[in-house]
Design a protein around this motif. Sequence first.
Motif, mmCIF file in Angstrom:
data_model
loop_
_atom_site.group_PDB
_atom_site.id
_atom_site.type_symbol
_atom_site.label_atom_id
_atom_site.label_comp_id
_atom_site.label_asym_id
_atom_site.label_seq_id
_atom_site.Cartn_x
_atom_site.Cartn_y
_atom_site.Cartn_z
ATOM 1 N N GLU A 18 37.433 51.154 46.026
ATOM 2 C CA GLU A 18 36.381 51.628 45.131
ATOM 3 C C GLU A 18 36.324 50.689 43.921
ATOM 4 O OE1 GLU A 18 34.380 54.085 45.688
ATOM 5 O OE2 GLU A 18 35.367 55.154 47.324
ATOM 6 N N PRO A 19 35.195 50.667 43.207
ATOM 7 C CA PRO A 19 35.112 49.795 42.020
ATOM 8 C C PRO A 19 36.243 50.034 41.017
ATOM 9 C CG PRO A 19 32.938 50.603 42.585
ATOM 10 C CD PRO A 19 33.919 51.323 43.488
ATOM 11 N N GLU A 20 36.703 51.262 40.904
ATOM 12 C CA GLU A 20 37.781 51.546 39.946
ATOM 13 C C GLU A 20 39.145 51.032 40.421
ATOM 14 O OE1 GLU A 20 36.393 55.261 42.080
ATOM 15 O OE2 GLU A 20 35.437 53.845 40.756
ATOM 16 N N PRO A 43 44.260 32.254 42.145
ATOM 17 C CA PRO A 43 43.946 33.638 41.784
ATOM 18 C C PRO A 43 42.494 34.014 42.068
ATOM 19 C CG PRO A 43 44.037 32.271 39.833
ATOM 20 C CD PRO A 43 44.456 31.397 40.990
ATOM 21 N N TYR A 44 42.281 35.311 42.186
ATOM 22 C CA TYR A 44 40.941 35.869 42.312
ATOM 23 C C TYR A 44 40.500 36.362 40.939
ATOM 24 C CZ TYR A 44 41.096 35.846 47.398
ATOM 25 O OH TYR A 44 41.160 35.465 48.701
ATOM 26 N N SER A 45 39.210 36.311 40.704
ATOM 27 C CA SER A 45 38.667 36.817 39.449
ATOM 28 C C SER A 45 38.206 38.260 39.626
ATOM 29 C CB SER A 45 37.476 35.955 38.997
ATOM 30 O OG SER A 45 36.374 36.177 39.864
ATOM 31 N N LYS A 50 34.921 42.425 42.363
ATOM 32 C CA LYS A 50 33.813 43.358 42.158
ATOM 33 C C LYS A 50 32.722 43.083 43.190
ATOM 34 C CE LYS A 50 30.815 45.107 38.496
ATOM 35 N NZ LYS A 50 30.455 44.987 37.081
ATOM 36 N N LYS A 51 32.421 41.823 43.396
ATOM 37 C CA LYS A 51 31.412 41.423 44.379
ATOM 38 C C LYS A 51 31.874 41.785 45.796
ATOM 39 C CE LYS A 51 28.736 37.436 45.813
ATOM 40 N NZ LYS A 51 28.493 36.010 45.676
ATOM 41 N N GLU A 55 29.713 44.265 48.150
ATOM 42 C CA GLU A 55 29.020 43.703 49.315
ATOM 43 C C GLU A 55 29.680 44.020 50.647
ATOM 44 O OE1 GLU A 55 28.567 39.533 48.533
ATOM 45 O OE2 GLU A 55 27.216 39.900 46.837
ATOM 46 N N ASN A 56 30.962 44.295 50.630
ATOM 47 C CA ASN A 56 31.688 44.541 51.865
ATOM 48 C C ASN A 56 31.343 45.917 52.406
ATOM 49 O OD1 ASN A 56 34.128 45.443 53.519
ATOM 50 N ND2 ASN A 56 34.544 43.279 53.180
#
Length: 182
Positions: A18-20, A43-45, A50-51, A55-56
């Motif tokens: 989830e976004p949270e 690293p991932y941002s 969030k994207k 989108e997934n």
Amino acid sequence: MKKTHSLRTENILLRAPEPEDIDEMLTFENDESLWENSCVTGPYSRYQLKKYIAENQNNLFIDGQLRLLIEHSSGHVAGIVDLFSFDARHRRAEIGIVIKEEYRRQGIAYDALCVLEKHCFYLLGIHQLYAYIRTDNTPCLNLFKKLGYTFNATLKDWMYTGKGYKDICIVQKLQNQLHEGY
């Protein structure tokens, strides 16, 4: 009557991100000590995750991967389990799992993999699951052995860690090897 299988046990629930969950996911993805066990190179941002969540579709057949958070019965995220390198033609997928330090040695990884296997073999029609495990990762090797995976090969100097090369084992489980007892 056909059996149905839930994505939960008494102790865990496998659920979509989830976004949270971004902060939890960033903690896992950006833990440099875990990079030695994967192909991650940086690293991932927050934006990337969030994207990804937005989108997934969390559909193995559409996305080519399936990422599930392992939620402990306490309501806290205990880990992440992934299916990736999905091959629809040959009906196989690679498994990755990571459990937070404070939740290790409590049977959470075992429960999560049992639930995921049932989901893959019964609902998704996967024929085989496999994992690459470093030979020096004894807890993980023991977990997969306990789950009935066969050890098929050792690949020498397969992973570069920054401190040198490490050997890995390829473990595999076929659909007909799933035990009904769990």
